[in-house]
Motif scaffolding. Structure first.
Motif, short mmCIF file in Angstrom:
data_model
loop_
_atom_site.label_atom_id
_atom_site.label_comp_id
_atom_site.label_asym_id
_atom_site.label_seq_id
_atom_site.Cartn_x
_atom_site.Cartn_y
_atom_site.Cartn_z
N UNK A 23 0.96 -1.57 0.22
CA UNK A 23 -0.12 0.03 0.01
C UNK A 23 0.91 1.37 -0.02
N UNK A 24 0.88 1.80 -0.72
CA UNK A 24 1.13 3.36 -1.73
C UNK A 24 0.64 4.20 -0.44
N UNK A 25 1.51 5.25 0.23
CA UNK A 25 1.35 6.25 1.35
C UNK A 25 0.00 5.89 1.98
N UNK A 26 -0.49 5.08 2.74
CA UNK A 26 -1.99 4.80 3.27
C UNK A 26 -1.50 5.77 4.46
N UNK A 27 -3.20 6.62 4.81
CA UNK A 27 -2.92 7.49 5.46
C UNK A 27 -3.87 7.51 6.44
N UNK A 28 -4.97 7.97 7.89
CA UNK A 28 -5.70 7.69 8.12
C UNK A 28 -5.64 9.46 9.41
N UNK A 29 -7.05 9.52 9.52
CA UNK A 29 -7.66 11.07 10.04
C UNK A 29 -8.55 10.72 10.89
N UNK A 30 -7.86 10.88 12.59
CA UNK A 30 -9.10 11.07 13.83
C UNK A 30 -9.90 12.00 13.92
N UNK A 31 -10.86 11.89 14.40
CA UNK A 31 -12.36 13.22 14.51
C UNK A 31 -11.63 13.89 14.84
N UNK A 32 -10.67 14.37 15.59
CA UNK A 32 -9.92 15.56 15.63
C UNK A 32 -9.08 16.68 15.17
N UNK A 33 -8.05 15.53 14.15
CA UNK A 33 -8.06 16.41 13.14
C UNK A 33 -6.70 15.26 13.00
N UNK A 34 -6.35 14.57 14.21
CA UNK A 34 -4.94 14.17 14.74
C UNK A 34 -4.38 12.97 13.28
N UNK A 35 -2.92 12.40 13.18
CA UNK A 35 -3.00 11.46 12.05
C UNK A 35 -2.62 10.22 12.83
N UNK A 36 -3.17 9.29 11.82
CA UNK A 36 -3.22 7.90 12.34
C UNK A 36 -2.09 7.12 11.65
N UNK A 37 -1.22 6.99 11.99
CA UNK A 37 0.08 6.09 12.04
C UNK A 37 0.11 5.25 10.90
#
Length: 577
Positions: free
Chosen positions: A533-547
């Motif tokens: 998977x190339x450059x996966x990312x998620x963000x939390x409800x508060x806008x934080x980044x999930x590694x």
């Protein structure tokens, strides 16, 4: 002596004949030059018009391993005209425009030769059979339909980055269509139309050069499994907002590529509206540092040389300075007493130590496992990047030991793990199972081809056992790849991407998992699945980044893919004791 007297009658007759002959010739020349000039001009054009015509070859089709058509040919028609033979372009234009959906003025202009020549002008291309029948029903002189074959892709998006497409000339532009263009295209023939005494070509023809139709490709790809993998890879990429992804499914015993998937895809029937990212076949051409998934290969090399065993110990403080370079681990693992534990922890410090024990022999094993060179599928692929053996210093050995400082493609990594699943024998990947020649009615088969014994069967089976233990450890994230009732061996990899200058970006990652199922060395049927998977990312409800990690992105994707393939191949479960 008699006096000579000329025969005035005979002289007069001869003079009359001369005058009559030259008079007739003059009249004939006058008629040719002035009265019938247009007629003779047309005859001259016809006489110098080449009577030879090309016979286009039919382009070969592409099938999956079960004979399902992935690429075929459709008939289309081009409407053309010879304006100099059209006496009523305005009236004809009105009728034709209603049939082909073009404004009358445009059709009328083309019937007059505007946009072409007086002898050949294209009115409209790519008409279907219904419109062609309508045009024929008009019975107009000076227009005709030319038949062409165009590519048709009945599966639309399926395997689109792999298959590619053709251009307007019906020659390949991308994917297998261009990689095997010579085989698929065939060779055009040539026929001639004999001319009669008036210099006009007849309707019957003689073949000067027979046409050689293109060969058809039968791929190793399984249409159903390809669909399954594409569906699951797309799901993961969308869930993690990834830039893209790739997956390769291989039969380790034969080297056959069962699925070759790249995301995103595009509709092959609307290829002109696709972009470069969609056309890119990541499975063969995405080059990246594999990270910890490479540790399975390093483990095999160390075991083969007898440098380590199951009780190999290592200490990890999370970082170290080695030969002036700062090297890091993903955590502080402290003292580790088992090789399986170090694999589970994916400990860079432990594998640096293993790399130093292997030494420069590591370069040989990396090359022997197939890295740094193209696999030879016949499709366009990258070779990855492995330094020349003379450039391998202690730092290179240290970083390569945990999957950095070396670049691979997904196919190369799947091929290397397939060697571990195949008793240490590296097989040449096969993408085209066989090629059918319609001109001879024969098949040319690509038989499985062993390349070399990279490590012994004992070593390969040992690595399978260790990687199975890693997946079975419940406290580790890679446990998400475990499938109830089946033995699964595998390893994750999470690697920061590099900038153009070579610096690591710790906000962008490549996340991978390579798994073997069933991993039991005695299993009669098994397969290897590599997910990247190339450059996966998620963000939390508060806008934080999930590694992202390989264990949270690629491993779950692997599990869903493997479960569906096991069901499709009807491989029965067997409880692991």
């Amino acid at each position: 002596m008699k006096q000579f007297r000329p025969n005035t009658f005979r002289l007069g007759f001869m003079l009359f004949l001369c005058v009559a002959l030259f008079g007739t010739l003059f009249v004939k020349l006058f008629i040719v030059q002035f009265i019938n000039a247009n007629e003779f001009n047309q005859r001259a054009k016809q006489q110098y018009r080449k009577p030879n015509e090309e016979i286009p070859a039919t382009r070969g089709e592409i099938f999956d391993r079960n004979g399902i058509r992935l690429v075929t040919n459709s008939i289309t028609y081009d409407l053309v005209c010879e304006p100099e033979k059209i006496s009523n372009p305005d009236g004809m234009g009105e009728a034709i425009s209603s049939a082909i959906g073009i404004e009358p003025k445009i059709v009328q202009d083309r019937l007059k030769g505007i946009g072409g020549t007086k002898s050949y002008t294209i009115i409209k291309k790519n008409l279907d059979s219904k419109i062609a029948d309508k045009i024929r029903s008009f019975g107009f002189k000076g227009i005709w339909l030319e038949t062409r074959f165009v590519r048709s892709y009945p599966q639309q998006n399926l395997a689109s980055p792999l298959i590619g497409f053709t251009g307007n000339d019906n020659h390949g532009k991308y994917g297998l269509e261009i990689d095997f263009d010579k085989e698929l295209s065939g060779e055009s023939g040539l026929r001639t139309y004999p001319m009669d005494s008036k210099g006009i070509a007849g309707r019957t023809y003689k073949v000067l050069k027979p046409v050689i139709n293109g060969k058809s490709l039968y791929l190793t790809i399984d249409n159903t499994i390809q669909f399954v993998v594409e569906e699951e890879l797309e799901r993961t990429c969308k869930e993690w907002n990834a830039k893209g992804g790739a997956c390769v499914v291989m039969n380790p015993q034969t080297g056959e590529i069962i699925a070759c998937v790249s995301y995103p895809t595009y509709n092959l029937n609307d290829a002109l509206n696709s972009n470069d990212n969609q056309r890119r076949n990541r499975a063969l051409n995405y080059v990246y540092e594999p990270g910890s998934v490479f540790k399975g290969i390093v483990t095999a090399a160390a075991l083969e040389l007898g440098k380590i065993d199951d009780n190999f110990t290592a200490d990890c403080a999370g970082r170290t300075v080695f030969k002036g370079y700062r090297l890091f681990c993903n955590n502080r693992h402290g003292h580790q007493e088992k090789l399986a534990e170090e694999l589970k922890n994916s400990c860079n410090m432990a594998f640096m130590k293993i790399g130093q024990l292997i030494g420069k022999d590591l370069c040989r094993f990396v090359n022997d496992f197939g890295f740094g060179k193209k696999t030879g599928t016949g499709a366009h692929e990258e070779s990855g990047l492995v330094k020349n053996s003379r450039s391998w210093d202690d730092v290179t050995i240290a970083t390569v030991s945990y999957g950095q400082g070396v670049s691979v493609t997904p196919l190369q990594l799947a091929q290397a793990y397939s060697a571990l699943a195949n008793g240490g024998v590296l097989m040449k990947p096969i993408l085209v199972q066989q090629i059918y020649d319609p001109n001879k009615g024969t098949f040319e088969r690509n038989a499985p081809q062993p390349i070399r014994q990279v490590v012994s069967k004992k070593t390969a089976d040992h690595v399978l056992r260790l990687l199975t233990e890693v997946v079975d450890m419940k406290e580790d994230g890679v446990h998400q790849a475990k499938i109830p009732g089946y033995s699964v061996a595998g390893k994750t990899g999470t690697t920061p991407k590099t900038t153009a200058s070579g610096d690591y970006q710790f906000s962008k990652f490549d996340c991978s998992f390579c798994g073997i199922v069933p991993s039991d060395p005695l299993a009669p049927q098994k397969f290897v699945v590599l997910v990247t998977i190339d450059e996966p990312y998620k963000t939390t409800a508060s806008g934080g980044r999930i590694n992202p990690f390989g264990s949270t992105t690629a491993a779950p994707c692997f599990k869903r893919i493997a479960e569906r393939i096991l069901s499709d191949l009807r491989i029965a479960p067997k409880e692991i004791k």
